[in-house]
Motif scaffolding. Structure first.
Motif, mmCIF file in Angstrom:
data_model
loop_
_atom_site.group_PDB
_atom_site.id
_atom_site.type_symbol
_atom_site.label_atom_id
_atom_site.label_comp_id
_atom_site.label_asym_id
_atom_site.label_seq_id
_atom_site.Cartn_x
_atom_site.Cartn_y
_atom_site.Cartn_z
ATOM 1 N N PRO A 1213 0.804 -1.236 0.000
ATOM 2 C CA PRO A 1213 0.000 0.000 0.000
ATOM 3 C C PRO A 1213 0.828 1.272 0.000
ATOM 4 N N ARG A 1214 2.114 1.161 0.241
ATOM 5 C CA ARG A 1214 2.938 2.375 0.297
ATOM 6 C C ARG A 1214 2.978 3.098 -1.052
ATOM 7 N N PHE A 1215 2.783 2.376 -2.143
ATOM 8 C CA PHE A 1215 2.893 3.008 -3.455
ATOM 9 C C PHE A 1215 1.703 3.912 -3.775
ATOM 10 N N ILE A 1216 0.582 3.729 -3.102
ATOM 11 C CA ILE A 1216 -0.572 4.584 -3.394
ATOM 12 C C ILE A 1216 -0.803 5.619 -2.295
ATOM 13 N N ILE A 1217 -0.019 5.566 -1.222
ATOM 14 C CA ILE A 1217 -0.179 6.560 -0.151
ATOM 15 C C ILE A 1217 0.001 7.981 -0.660
ATOM 16 N N PRO A 1218 0.973 8.269 -1.554
ATOM 17 C CA PRO A 1218 1.134 9.662 -2.009
ATOM 18 C C PRO A 1218 -0.101 10.256 -2.679
ATOM 19 N N VAL A 1219 -1.000 9.419 -3.214
ATOM 20 C CA VAL A 1219 -2.125 9.955 -3.988
ATOM 21 C C VAL A 1219 -3.460 9.691 -3.306
ATOM 22 N N VAL A 1220 -3.479 9.238 -2.049
ATOM 23 C CA VAL A 1220 -4.758 8.918 -1.414
ATOM 24 C C VAL A 1220 -5.606 10.169 -1.204
ATOM 25 N N SER A 1221 -4.956 11.337 -1.122
ATOM 26 C CA SER A 1221 -5.741 12.560 -0.935
ATOM 27 C C SER A 1221 -6.559 12.904 -2.172
ATOM 28 N N GLY A 1222 -6.196 12.328 -3.320
ATOM 29 C CA GLY A 1222 -6.949 12.585 -4.545
ATOM 30 C C GLY A 1222 -7.897 11.469 -4.929
ATOM 31 N N MET A 1223 -7.894 10.372 -4.161
ATOM 32 C CA MET A 1223 -8.785 9.255 -4.439
ATOM 33 C C MET A 1223 -10.152 9.502 -3.810
ATOM 34 N N THR A 1224 -11.177 8.883 -4.375
ATOM 35 C CA THR A 1224 -12.528 9.065 -3.832
ATOM 36 C C THR A 1224 -12.648 8.364 -2.483
ATOM 37 N N ARG A 1225 -13.553 8.884 -1.679
ATOM 38 C CA ARG A 1225 -13.729 8.307 -0.353
ATOM 39 C C ARG A 1225 -14.216 6.861 -0.440
ATOM 40 N N ALA A 1226 -15.068 6.582 -1.408
ATOM 41 C CA ALA A 1226 -15.567 5.220 -1.562
ATOM 42 C C ALA A 1226 -14.426 4.256 -1.874
ATOM 43 N N ASP A 1227 -13.496 4.680 -2.715
ATOM 44 C CA ASP A 1227 -12.354 3.830 -3.045
ATOM 45 C C ASP A 1227 -11.451 3.650 -1.829
ATOM 46 N N LEU A 1228 -11.303 4.703 -1.045
ATOM 47 C CA LEU A 1228 -10.472 4.604 0.158
ATOM 48 C C LEU A 1228 -11.074 3.643 1.177
ATOM 49 N N VAL A 1229 -12.413 3.650 1.283
ATOM 50 C CA VAL A 1229 -13.068 2.725 2.219
ATOM 51 C C VAL A 1229 -12.788 1.284 1.802
ATOM 52 N N LYS A 1230 -12.775 1.031 0.506
ATOM 53 C CA LYS A 1230 -12.481 -0.311 0.030
ATOM 54 C C LYS A 1230 -11.040 -0.706 0.317
ATOM 55 N N ARG A 1231 -10.147 0.250 0.214
ATOM 56 C CA ARG A 1231 -8.723 -0.044 0.415
ATOM 57 C C ARG A 1231 -8.296 0.071 1.872
ATOM 58 N N LEU A 1232 -9.194 0.449 2.770
ATOM 59 C CA LEU A 1232 -8.838 0.632 4.170
ATOM 60 C C LEU A 1232 -8.258 -0.633 4.792
ATOM 61 N N PRO A 1233 -8.785 -1.837 4.514
ATOM 62 C CA PRO A 1233 -8.161 -3.049 5.082
ATOM 63 C C PRO A 1233 -6.700 -3.226 4.670
ATOM 64 N N GLU A 1234 -6.349 -2.818 3.438
ATOM 65 C CA GLU A 1234 -4.954 -2.927 3.021
ATOM 66 C C GLU A 1234 -4.049 -2.079 3.919
ATOM 67 N N GLU A 1264 -22.456 12.442 0.844
ATOM 68 C CA GLU A 1264 -22.154 12.214 -0.577
ATOM 69 C C GLU A 1264 -23.206 12.896 -1.449
ATOM 70 N N VAL A 1265 -22.730 13.547 -2.501
ATOM 71 C CA VAL A 1265 -23.616 14.206 -3.461
ATOM 72 C C VAL A 1265 -23.465 13.486 -4.792
ATOM 73 N N GLN A 1266 -24.573 13.257 -5.436
ATOM 74 C CA GLN A 1266 -24.542 12.518 -6.692
ATOM 75 C C GLN A 1266 -23.748 13.291 -7.748
ATOM 76 N N ASP A 1267 -22.998 12.558 -8.529
ATOM 77 C CA ASP A 1267 -22.158 13.107 -9.605
ATOM 78 C C ASP A 1267 -21.043 14.023 -9.091
ATOM 79 N N ASN A 1268 -20.810 13.997 -7.819
ATOM 80 C CA ASN A 1268 -19.718 14.819 -7.261
ATOM 81 C C ASN A 1268 -19.054 14.027 -6.136
#
Length: 1416
Positions: A1213-1234, A1264-1268
């Protein structure tokens, strides 16, 4: 530190500045910017870069001295360029370039310069240092900067130049700042307003910095805290009067708000100093405490002076006292301001004066009763902390309790006055003292009271009474905290002050003379005689004040006569002595004394003098220098030279030296002594006629002329034959010596003749002959002037050898054999030195006489060409000839280096200056015309770039600038500029060598040398290293692919050298770091900063080659592989640290040039497994520095890198830590176990990067707002999603799940009480709408109770009842946690109890709770 949107000097800040190939080879190629900007902006960019360089040097300073000077002087020297830029250089460039830059007016240019340099750069950085730096020395240096800058700003032509401000000849002139420009009334008013704003800004920064440093607890070390406090008090003492004068000017101009803007901070500053004086006297060493007390006493004196009147209220007379421009009193404060009034400030002055009197009489501060403090604050309308609506009342609230404590002692003392004891002593046994004064602080207190009596007549009577009482009751060792010597010094000081005040006429007019006289006449002082005399003088001075004009004129006339008589007597004696000395010198000169005997001009007198000195000649001839046997033989021989008048004159003029000369020396008078002239055949014409007359006829016969014959002396011929046959007798040795002397003389004549001849072909021919002779005549010692040149050349070689050893070049630059070579070929070394020293004279003559053309080749070039062209079939001989050329070239460079060093040592010597200038310019030209160029010669030439010595010397002279050494300072600065010019000429020579040489070796040598200077391998100053870096990056690299590859290869060698250095010193660095950490304890350090001095030295060593290579990586991303390979070697930790520190510049510059996603994928392909740490560092710095999130392409690139770099089939997971601030919250929730499954530091780092751009929304759970889609994850959301995680589905152990929540709660500085409360509140609100709480919810509530006492009330009043409302008791685990939490808070020890929540339970649950936890 770096300014945005400015021209950057950093090669890692790439805007394609270095990608433009240079089409010319002019001087500007090294540092010419790629964009054309107007002159003012260009000059401002240059000044900004210089200011940033000085600020960086100041901020990176370790805070410990590195030279012989103390740390404060050293830091002041570092900040001196900032003072010059802020005060002088800035206004100067505005005046010079505003028209060229098409500014509307000079005012606009000045405003732009002041804003960019002073307001936006220098002031904010230094006030930040003064307020928050961790080193006390740097804080005090920042305060001293404001003090020095204020004085400089008031100088001629600077920002606060008021010298020529006003109307002149009915024209409004706005001072030298504006170039004495005539303006109208409105412009004049605007310029006055601008100056006022600039002064107010500087004073406010100064006051704010001083205030921040007086706050107790600025440092945990009490000694450092006391040191910066004392410096801050001194700074406050310096700023108070300029600030009050500015406030008065604002009131006078009816600017009440402007006055208040500065008056408030000044009052706060005074309050801070007084609090520090009265409340912090027991912490730290005795020295630091006494220094702080001494500074505060001096500050109190200035407060009294500023807040009191100069003259007595009832003083008459028409004459006004002379007032200094630096003084301030209540008379200077205009009336009419609603807040800043004389009455309010006068109260402060009276209380401060009372405190000073108490300190003098008691020897310390009487203990202040807490009740008195409360009463005073209540009467003044202050709160319990001493704060109020009026700034002056806070100061009175500090001073008045201390003053009242002393007044209570004074009133008790006055009650004990009787006729028998009119001056009772203080009973110190019953006094409680807050603190006592030591010798220094006590002496300053006495000085303050004495000075106030003299300068403020209002306080004269009280001051003299206080000092007199203390003199009659002096301090002793028993009743004070001082040593015996200190007590004696203070008592002597008291008596001297009383005597001085008694001499003052005010002692008579104020009625204070009686008590002063009694004090000095008492047994404790025993100075009745001195007191009587002083009293008479005071009475006489007082009577003259009211006497008639006639009496005053008579007194003044007597004083004039006495002074004039003494001066006349002294002048007469002085003239008489000078006349006698002149007569003695004249008589001595007339007698012919001095250096030997000098013949008078008159022939008669000369003959008389010679005849008188004949008696001084030795009776026998002096011995020769060939041994005793020869001397005895010569003593027995007759003189072959007759005793003629010439003989005597030579003996007298040479002081007997001609008698010692050996007559066997034939090479005298240009070889004429070796020949014998036969004149025996000559007879006079009369004798010839007489001998030829016929006695019979009387007719004469004319004879033919007889020629004079010249023959070689037989002795000389015999000696020559003996030498030819190899004999070693004395005559042969003498002959050999005479031949060598003749050859040396001929060689010297050829050299000097080639310098004076007008025909250049003849001069060049002479140089050729001299060059051939110099190499042919091996070990022939030169004579006369050339001998001195040879000695200078040998000295130059030894100097360079020592310098190379000091600079630690290693084995690459071995010059130990140069002095031996100079001794082996003395004519070569002397000729090289002779050419260097006489080039100045030749150049001067050529300038004066244009008819003298210069020869085609210099003597140095002929010598080097002669050595290079010596061909031989023997390989060994050919190798020796090549070595001769290299050694001669190195010897020539050594002479140039020594000449430049000599002019740096003596910058006032114009001759040495000309020699150095000519030698350096000639060297740079010769390097490009020589037939061969070696690596060693270029590296030797690069020693001219090492100008740190003259730079420090120039800075030192400027720092100690005064009227006496203005010429020295100017000459030293000129020498520094000349040294920089010489260094630049060497860089240009390297450029030309790299461009113009056809041989690849020469090009390679030039590139290696330039890279060596830029990387710090070859010694050079910082400015020269910057120029070398620009030469490599801007000029050499873009010129051609061949040069580019050579630059990269040389940079790789430098990087490898840095890596080997780091590996060799790794153990030493680690040991030093461990020792430093053990001394520092648990103090946290910035990981990018060096831990120890050893590591700092190593970082300085590897930083420059690493920076150079990283700059090349921007041009060629493929070589990032080498950067990672070299730095990731085992043991090269310090190199990795240096690269990590500069990785942000590399990553962002490469991202800007190639695109973040593209460069990320390229670097990931280059890096192997061992280089993963640097790859992660690179990726971590690719994200934008501003608030914008990473782009989608970069996120996809990082995800691709993660998928391609699996470890045992697992994603890192260290390779995606630099860009987690730009990832969607839903994607981060999925990757939280990693992230949870990773290591603790990786997990916490991922959480930090998720929320780094959401600090303002940290307390909220966003909807969460739709389309945003929402990007990132706030701190509150992180806690919520961690609790709601289905760890079983994610295949995470329950222990790791709970541990992840605990780690977050442990970080109380990040996950504060408010964030935890927001997360718990959100989950409880959701619980009311759903069926269950997260598994770890109540566990988190219990942990929160133990960590955040501030949330007890909220938990008891809000959370627990809400959970009851949601029927938490239906879930067994949560109900168990609820009961434990309620039990923890039931007692209400923290001010809030859970009893109300317990009472809200249904009866069944209430009984169950009480069955487990019975009521107390």
């Amino acid at each position: 530190m770096k300014r945005n949107n400015r021209l950057s000097l950093d090669p890692l800040q790439d805007d394609d500045d270095y990608s433009q190939a240079s089409s010319t080879s002019s001087l500007e190629d090294i540092d010419e910017p790629t964009q054309q900007i107007d002159p003012l902006t260009q000059a401002l960019d240059d000044l900004e870069s210089r200011a940033i360089s000085s600020l960086n040097e100041f901020k990176e300073h370790s805070g410990t001295r590195t030279g012989q000077e103390d740390i404060h002087s050293e830091l002041k020297l570092v900040l001196r360029p900032l003072v010059e830029i802020a005060a002088h250089t800035g206004p100067t460039i505005a005046r010079e370039k505003w028209r060229q830059s098409f500014r509307n007016s000079i005012d606009e240019a000045l405003a732009e310069v002041h804003k960019r340099l002073n307001e936006e750069l220098i002031y904010p950085v230094l006030i930040d240092v003064a307020q928050s730096d961790f080193l006390s020395a740097k804080r005090s240096a920042a305060l001293s900067f404001f003090f020095g800058l204020y004085k400089e700003l008031k100088s001629n032509g600077s920002w606060l130049d008021y010298n020529e401000l006003g109307d002149r000849n009915r024209k409004r002139i706005a001072g030298n700042l504006y170039g004495n420009e005539v303006v109208n009334k409105m412009q004049m008013r605007q310029r006055m307003s601008d100056k006022v704003k600039r002064e107010a800004l500087l004073l406010k920064y100064w006051v704010t910095g001083s205030t921040a440093c007086t706050v107790p607890g600025a440092f945990t070390d009490v000694n450092a805290d006391g040191a910066i406090a004392s410096r801050a008090v001194i700074s406050s003492s310096a700023v108070i009067r300029p600030a009050l004068r500015h406030v008065s000017d604002r009131i006078r101009e009816a600017d009440d708000q402007g006055a208040l803007r500065l008056f408030g901070p000044v009052m706060k500053m005074i309050s801070g100093v007084l609090k520090r004086f009265f409340n912090s006297q027991t912490q730290g060493s005795e020295k630091s405490i006494d220094a702080l007390k001494s500074a505060c006493v001096k500050f109190l004196e200035i407060v009294v002076l500023s807040f009191s009147s100069r003259a007595q209220p009832d003083a008459g007379g028409r004459r006004k006292p002379v007032v200094s421009s630096e003084d301030f009193a209540l008379e200077d404060l205009p009336m009419g301001h609603p807040v800043i009034t004389r009455q309010a400030l006068e109260e402060i002055g009276e209380d401060a004066f009372t405190v000073l009197r108490g300190l003098t009489l008691i020897g310390g501060q009487v203990k202040v009763d807490g009740g008195v403090v409360s009463d005073v604050r209540m009467s003044l309308g202050l709160d319990a902390n001493g704060q109020g609506s009026m700034p002056n009342l806070e100061i009175i609230g500090i001073l008045r309790p201390a003053a009242l404590s002393y007044l209570e002692v004074e009133s008790t003392l006055n009650q004990k006055v009787t006729e028998d004891d009119p001056f009772p002593k203080v009973d110190r046994a019953d006094l409680e003292i807050d603190f006592s004064l030591n010798q220094k602080s006590y002496a300053l207190t006495i000085n303050a009271v004495s000075m106030l009596a003299t300068n403020r007549p209002t306080f004269f009577a009280d001051s003299t009474t206080c000092l007199a009482k203390r003199a009659m009751d002096p301090p002793t060792v028993e009743n004070s905290a001082m040593s015996k010597s200190a007590v004696m010094s203070v008592n002597s000081h008291l008596r001297a002050s009383c005597l001085t005040l008694l001499r003052n006429a005010l002692s008579v007019t104020s009625g204070s003379s009686d008590i002063l006289h009694k004090a000095l006449s008492s047994d404790s002082c025993n100075m009745k005689t001195q007191a009587d005399k002083a009293l008479r003088m005071a009475r006489q001075a007082a009577s003259l004040k009211t006497a008639s004009r006639k009496d005053r004129n008579r007194a003044a006339l007597e004083y004039t006569w006495e002074g004039g008589t003494n001066d006349t007597t002294g002048s007469k004696r002085k003239r008489a002595g000078e006349d006698k000395l002149e007569q003695m010198r004249a008589a001595k000169a007339a007698r012919g004394l001095g250096n030997g005997i000098q013949l008078p001009k008159s022939m008669t007198e000369a003959c008389d003098l010679i005849l008188l000195n004949l008696s001084n000649l030795p009776s026998s001839r002096a011995a020769a220098a060939l041994g005793d046997k020869k001397s005895k033989m010569q003593k027995e021989q007759k003189r072959s030279r007759p005793f003629t008048l010439d003989y005597f004159i030579d003996a007298i003029i040479t002081n007997g030296g001609s008698l010692v000369s050996d007559e066997s020396k034939w090479y005298g008078r240009d070889g004429g002594d070796a020949w014998v002239m036969d004149i025996s055949a000559l007879i006079s014409e009369d004798e010839a006629e007489r001998d030829s007359d016929d006695p019979m006829t009387g007719e004469g016969k004319k004879n033919a002329p007889i020629p004079v014959s010249f023959t070689l002396d037989t002795k000389i011929a015999s000696a020559a034959e003996s030498f030819k046959n190899g004999s070693s007798n004395d005559d042969a040795k003498l002959y050999k010596e005479q031949c060598d002397s003749a050859t040396a003389d001929a060689f010297e004549r050829i050299l000097k003749k080639s310098r004076s001849v007008r025909d250049p072909s003849v001069a060049d021919f002479g140089n050729q002959i001299a060059a051939r002779m110099a190499w042919t005549l091996k070990k022939l010692e030169p004579q006369h002037d050339l001998k001195t040149c040879s000695e200078n050349a040998i000295e130059s070689a030894k100097f360079v050898v020592q310098k190379v050893e000091d600079k630690d070049f290693g084995k690459n630059l071995s010059v130990e054999k140069l002095p031996d070579f100079a001794e082996e070929y003395p004519l070569v070394s002397s000729a090289l030195q002779f050419d260097l020293e006489t080039n100045v004279q030749y150049s001067t003559e050529a300038e004066n006489e244009s008819v003298i053309p210069k020869p085609s080749s210099s003597l140095t070039q002929r010598l080097l060409n002669e050595a290079f062209t010596c061909n031989s079939d023997d390989q060994e001989e050919l190798k020796r000839n090549n070595e001769k050329f290299e050694k001669a070239l190195e010897l020539y460079i050594c002479s140039v280096l020594k000449a430049c060093e000599d002019t740096n040592e003596k910058p006032l010597d114009n001759h040495k200056k000309k020699i150095a200038s000519t030698a350096a310019s000639t060297l740079s030209k010769d390097l490009n015309t020589l037939p061969c160029m070696t690596q060693k010669s270029l590296e030797l030439s690069s020693l001219l770039c090492d100008i740190d010595g003259i730079s420090k010397k120039a800075a030192e002279v400027s720092r100690k600038g005064s009227n006496q050494n203005i010429a020295t300072a100017a000459a030293t600065n000129a020498a520094k500029a000349a040294a920089e010019k010489r260094a630049k000429s060497i860089l240009l020579a390297l450029r030309d060598a790299a461009f113009q040489r056809s041989k690849p070796e020469a090009r390679l040598h030039a590139v290696n040398c330039a890279v060596g200077i830029a990387s710090g391998r070859l010694p050079a100053s910082q400015s020269v290293e910057d120029m070398a870096l620009k030469l490599v990056m801007n000029v050499l690299y873009p010129k051609s692919t061949d040069l580019a590859s050579q630059v990269v290869a040389a940079a790789k060698q430098e990087l490898e050298r840095a890596a080997l250095y780091a590996i060799e010193n790794n153990r030493k660095i680690n040991d030093a770091n461990e020792e430093a950490m053990s001394k520092r304890g648990e103090q946290q350090l910035n990981p990018s900063q060096p831990t120890s001095d050893v590591e700092k030295q190593a970082l300085d060593f590897v930083k420059k080659p690493a920076n150079l290579f990283m700059a090349l990586c921007i041009r060629e991303p493929a070589i990032i592989k080498e950067l990672m390979t070299y730095s990731c070697r085992e043991g090269a930790d310090v190199l990795v640290k240096s690269i990590r520190n500069n990785m942000p510049k590399l990553a962002r510059a490469a991202s800007k040039k190639y695109g973040a996603a593209k460069i990320a994928l390229q670097v990931a392909e280059l890096a192997d497994k061992s280089e993963t740490p640097l790859l992660l560092s690179f990726l971590d710095n690719l994200t934008p520095a501003n608030s914008s999130p990473p782009g989608e392409d970069l996120i996809e690139a990082c995800i691709s890198i993660q998928n391609n770099r699996l470890e045992d089939g697992e994603k890192d997971p260290r390779f995606i830590i630099p860009v987690v601030s730009g990832m969607t919250r839903a994607d981060l929730v999925k990757r939280l176990p990693e992230f949870i499954a990773a290591e603790d530091n990786v997990f916490m780092s991922s959480l930090f990067r998720m929320s780094e751009r959401l600090n303002r929304q940290a307390l909220s759970f966003r909807e969460e707002v739709q389309d945003n889609p929402l990007l990132g994850m706030t701190l509150c959301e992180q806690l919520v999603y961690l609790h709601n995680l289905d760890f079983a589905a994610a295949e995470l152990p329950q222990k790791r799940y709970l541990q992840s929540i605990t780690m977050c709660l442990e970080q109380t500085d990040i996950y504060s009480d408010r964030i935890v409360m927001a997360a718990l509140d959100h989950m409880s609100a959701v619980f009311l709408q759903e069926d269950s709480l997260p598994l770890g919810y109540m566990r988190t509530v219990i942990v929160t109770c133990s960590k955040h006492e501030t949330l007890h009330s909220w938990i008891c009043s809000e959370l627990l009842p809400r959970l009851v409302q949601g029927k938490i008791y239906n879930d067994r685990r949560q109900w168990e946690g609820w009961m434990r939490c309620a039990k923890m808070l039931e007692s209400g020890d923290g001010g809030a109890g859970s009893i109300n929540a317990i009472n809200q339970l249904p009866k069944e649950q209430y009984d169950a709770y009480r069955s487990r936890y019975p009521a107390a």
